[in-house]
Design a protein around this motif. Structure first.
Motif, PDB file in Angstrom:
ATOM      1  N   SER A 174       0.890   2.245 -12.298  1.00  0.00           N
ATOM      2  CA  SER A 174       2.000   3.201 -12.379  1.00  0.00           C
ATOM      3  C   SER A 174       1.785   4.182 -13.536  1.00  0.00           C
ATOM      4  O   SER A 174       2.330   5.277 -13.528  1.00  0.00           O
ATOM      5  N   LYS A 227       8.288  -3.277   1.595  1.00  0.00           N
ATOM      6  CA  LYS A 227       7.508  -2.265   2.327  1.00  0.00           C
ATOM      7  C   LYS A 227       6.264  -2.868   2.977  1.00  0.00           C
ATOM      8  O   LYS A 227       5.986  -2.623   4.136  1.00  0.00           O
ATOM      9  N   TYR A 280      -4.030   3.030  -5.941  1.00  0.00           N
ATOM     10  CA  TYR A 280      -3.731   3.257  -7.367  1.00  0.00           C
ATOM     11  C   TYR A 280      -4.141   2.032  -8.189  1.00  0.00           C
ATOM     12  O   TYR A 280      -4.650   2.153  -9.299  1.00  0.00           O
ATOM     13  N   ARG A 281      -3.912   0.861  -7.612  1.00  0.00           N
ATOM     14  CA  ARG A 281      -4.312  -0.376  -8.312  1.00  0.00           C
ATOM     15  C   ARG A 281      -5.828  -0.446  -8.472  1.00  0.00           C
ATOM     16  O   ARG A 281      -6.337  -0.906  -9.499  1.00  0.00           O
ATOM     17  N   ARG A 302       8.721  10.719 -12.691  1.00  0.00           N
ATOM     18  CA  ARG A 302       7.510  11.496 -12.979  1.00  0.00           C
ATOM     19  C   ARG A 302       7.615  12.870 -12.309  1.00  0.00           C
ATOM     20  O   ARG A 302       8.317  13.035 -11.299  1.00  0.00           O
ATOM     21  N   GLY A 348       4.035   3.329   0.548  1.00  0.00           N
ATOM     22  CA  GLY A 348       3.828   3.709  -0.850  1.00  0.00           C
ATOM     23  C   GLY A 348       5.084   4.300  -1.461  1.00  0.00           C
ATOM     24  O   GLY A 348       6.189   3.755  -1.288  1.00  0.00           O
ATOM     25  N   ARG A 349       4.911   5.407  -2.185  1.00  0.00           N
ATOM     26  CA  ARG A 349       6.036   6.042  -2.860  1.00  0.00           C
ATOM     27  C   ARG A 349       6.276   7.465  -2.362  1.00  0.00           C
ATOM     28  O   ARG A 349       7.382   7.981  -2.471  1.00  0.00           O
ATOM     29  N   ASP A 350       5.202   8.113  -1.869  1.00  0.00           N
ATOM     30  CA  ASP A 350       5.273   9.548  -1.545  1.00  0.00           C
ATOM     31  C   ASP A 350       4.714   9.842  -0.163  1.00  0.00           C
ATOM     32  O   ASP A 350       4.238  10.942   0.092  1.00  0.00           O
ATOM     33  N   THR A 369      -0.887   2.050   0.200  1.00  0.00           N
ATOM     34  CA  THR A 369      -1.461   3.052  -0.718  1.00  0.00           C
ATOM     35  C   THR A 369      -1.345   2.616  -2.174  1.00  0.00           C
ATOM     36  O   THR A 369      -2.064   3.125  -3.025  1.00  0.00           O
ATOM     37  N   GLY A 370      -0.437   1.665  -2.458  1.00  0.00           N
ATOM     38  CA  GLY A 370      -0.350   1.132  -3.816  1.00  0.00           C
ATOM     39  C   GLY A 370      -1.680   0.515  -4.252  1.00  0.00           C
ATOM     40  O   GLY A 370      -2.057   0.586  -5.420  1.00  0.00           O
ATOM     41  N   ALA A 396       9.262  -0.921  -5.861  1.00  0.00           N
ATOM     42  CA  ALA A 396       8.507  -2.173  -5.903  1.00  0.00           C
ATOM     43  C   ALA A 396       9.318  -3.338  -5.345  1.00  0.00           C
ATOM     44  O   ALA A 396      10.514  -3.470  -5.635  1.00  0.00           O
ATOM     45  N   ARG A 415      10.111 -11.004  -6.592  1.00  0.00           N
ATOM     46  CA  ARG A 415       8.875 -11.027  -7.390  1.00  0.00           C
ATOM     47  C   ARG A 415       8.778 -12.328  -8.186  1.00  0.00           C
ATOM     48  O   ARG A 415       7.714 -12.940  -8.262  1.00  0.00           O
ATOM     49  N   ARG A 420      -3.829  11.665  -8.284  1.00  0.00           N
ATOM     50  CA  ARG A 420      -3.056  11.688  -7.038  1.00  0.00           C
ATOM     51  C   ARG A 420      -3.753  12.534  -5.975  1.00  0.00           C
ATOM     52  O   ARG A 420      -3.851  12.130  -4.821  1.00  0.00           O
ATOM     53  N   ASP A 460       8.373   5.646 -11.755  1.00  0.00           N
ATOM     54  CA  ASP A 460       8.045   6.184 -10.432  1.00  0.00           C
ATOM     55  C   ASP A 460       9.026   7.279  -9.988  1.00  0.00           C
ATOM     56  O   ASP A 460       8.633   8.217  -9.295  1.00  0.00           O
ATOM     57  N   ALA A 469      -0.780   6.720 -12.132  1.00  0.00           N
ATOM     58  CA  ALA A 469      -0.200   7.420 -10.980  1.00  0.00           C
ATOM     59  C   ALA A 469       0.593   8.666 -11.379  1.00  0.00           C
ATOM     60  O   ALA A 469       1.002   9.433 -10.516  1.00  0.00           O
ATOM     61  N   ARG A 497       9.497   0.186 -14.033  1.00  0.00           N
ATOM     62  CA  ARG A 497       8.601   0.780 -13.033  1.00  0.00           C
ATOM     63  C   ARG A 497       9.362   1.755 -12.140  1.00  0.00           C
ATOM     64  O   ARG A 497       8.877   2.836 -11.825  1.00  0.00           O
TER      65      ARG A 497
HETATM   66  O1  CDP Z   1       3.421  -3.729  -5.000  1.00  0.00           O
HETATM   67  P1  CDP Z   1       4.294  -2.896  -5.885  1.00  0.00           P
HETATM   68  O2  CDP Z   1       5.443  -2.320  -5.117  1.00  0.00           O
HETATM   69  O3  CDP Z   1       4.647  -3.541  -7.165  1.00  0.00           O
HETATM   70  O4  CDP Z   1       3.465  -1.646  -6.352  1.00  0.00           O
HETATM   71  P2  CDP Z   1       2.341  -0.913  -5.549  1.00  0.00           P
HETATM   72  O5  CDP Z   1       2.862  -0.433  -4.242  1.00  0.00           O
HETATM   73  O6  CDP Z   1       1.123  -1.767  -5.538  1.00  0.00           O
HETATM   74  O7  CDP Z   1       2.077   0.375  -6.452  1.00  0.00           O
HETATM   75  C1  CDP Z   1       1.666   0.290  -7.800  1.00  0.00           C
HETATM   76  C2  CDP Z   1       1.996   1.620  -8.459  1.00  0.00           C
HETATM   77  O8  CDP Z   1       1.204   2.655  -7.860  1.00  0.00           O
HETATM   78  C3  CDP Z   1       3.444   2.077  -8.275  1.00  0.00           C
HETATM   79  O9  CDP Z   1       4.312   1.610  -9.286  1.00  0.00           O
HETATM   80  C4  CDP Z   1       3.338   3.592  -8.309  1.00  0.00           C
HETATM   81  O10 CDP Z   1       3.413   4.083  -9.638  1.00  0.00           O
HETATM   82  C5  CDP Z   1       1.929   3.868  -7.792  1.00  0.00           C
HETATM   83  N1  CDP Z   1       1.970   4.397  -6.421  1.00  0.00           N
HETATM   84  C6  CDP Z   1       2.203   5.746  -6.260  1.00  0.00           C
HETATM   85  O11 CDP Z   1       2.417   6.444  -7.219  1.00  0.00           O
HETATM   86  N2  CDP Z   1       2.171   6.311  -5.026  1.00  0.00           N
HETATM   87  C7  CDP Z   1       1.957   5.568  -3.941  1.00  0.00           C
HETATM   88  N3  CDP Z   1       1.917   6.163  -2.736  1.00  0.00           N
HETATM   89  C8  CDP Z   1       1.753   4.179  -4.071  1.00  0.00           C
HETATM   90  C9  CDP Z   1       1.774   3.609  -5.330  1.00  0.00           C
END
Ligand code: CDP
Ligand code: CDP
Length: 208
Positions: free
Chosen positions: A82, A13, A35-36, A170, A112-114, A31-32, A9, A140, A91, A167, A85, A163
């Motif tokens: 999160s 990105k 999930y939001r 998991r 995103g994350r993955d 992609t966040g 976070a 932030r 997912r 993330d 997620a 967070r």
């Molecule tokens: O903006 P920020 O970096 O705070 O978070 P976000 O990118 O909006 O993502 C929110 C939550 O969604 C993350 O903390 C992850 O748990 C989840 N996420 C995920 O699991 N996989 C992704 N590809 C993107 C987000």
């Protein structure tokens, strides 16, 4: 062409992804936001955040064209995102939609994350964007105070750490760099410097 961007976070990105997408004329998906959107829909419907079947139904209904950052940006929605997620069924539904998006010509940037590890492991360019927890918390905090929200720096830092832990630890699709990802640590970098570093990797991949 697919550019996969992952990281924790507030690493930068989204800022980098939008810049790259504008530069190359590619589509961009944060992609966040997917999930939001699921988290917000559950909260609005008064549904629990810990029921996987219910959350899966909401994930299948997410419309990528209708994702609006301004209604999904609340801190509480990020926190709830999160939590949902961690659910494999959620997912799977979201990854299916994200993969379809990634194939949009002439190219797409997904962050995103993955993305580099699960969504688009075949992406020719993978970037892992990171920064120290303190720097990310400061960013932030500054964003919150600039938009008139009251914030406590130490609370924001504790939230960032919590967070990160959720993330990264998991079982399904934890946040980690793909083995072939280029690392960009933006702790001491301007937005422009991060863009130029990323551009070098993309240009190299685009060379015939
Ligand atoms: O903006 P920020 O970096 O705070 O978070 P976000 O990118 O909006 O993502 C929110 C939550 O969604 C993350 O903390 C992850 O748990 C989840 N996420 C995920 O699991 N996989 C992704 N590809 C993107 C987000
Ligand atoms: O998408 P992610 O949560 O990783 O981060 P972001 O929303 O793109 O960036 C968080 C904040 O860091 C924004 O206010 C950016 O202006 C700032 N920032 C950055 O993105 N990159 C830098 N190299 C320096 C600051």
């Amino acid at each position: 062409m697919i550019i996969a961007i992952d990281g924790p976070a507030a690493a930068g990105k989204g800022t980098l992804s939008r810049r790259l997408a504008a530069h190359y004329g590619f589509h961009h998906l944060d992609t966040g936001l997917t999930y939001r959107a699921v988290a917000r829909a559950l909260i609005e419907a008064g549904q629990p955040l810990d029921d996987e079947r219910t959350a899966e139904g909401f994930a299948e209904a997410v419309d990528l064209a209708g994702l609006d950052r301004s209604v999904l940006s609340a801190h509480a929605i990020g926190e709830a995102a999160s939590r949902i997620a961690v659910m494999p069924a959620v997912r799977q539904a979201l990854v299916r939609a994200q993969r379809r998006f990634a194939e949009t010509p002439p190219g797409a940037v997904l962050d995103g994350r993955d993305i580099g590890t699960v969504v688009c492991p075949q992406a020719p360019v993978k970037l892992y964007v990171t920064a120290s927890a303190e720097v990310r918390a400061r960013r932030r905090f500054d964003e919150m105070t600039a938009t008139g929200q009251t914030a406590d720096f130490l609370e924001v830092l504790a939230d960032i750490r919590k967070r990160d832990q959720r993330d990264m630890e998991r079982a399904d699709s934890p946040l980690r760099p793909a083995p072939d990802a280029h690392l960009i640590d933006t702790s001491e970098m301007s937005i422009e410097a991060a863009f130029l570093a990323a551009k070098t990797f993309v240009d190299a991949a685009l060379k015939p």
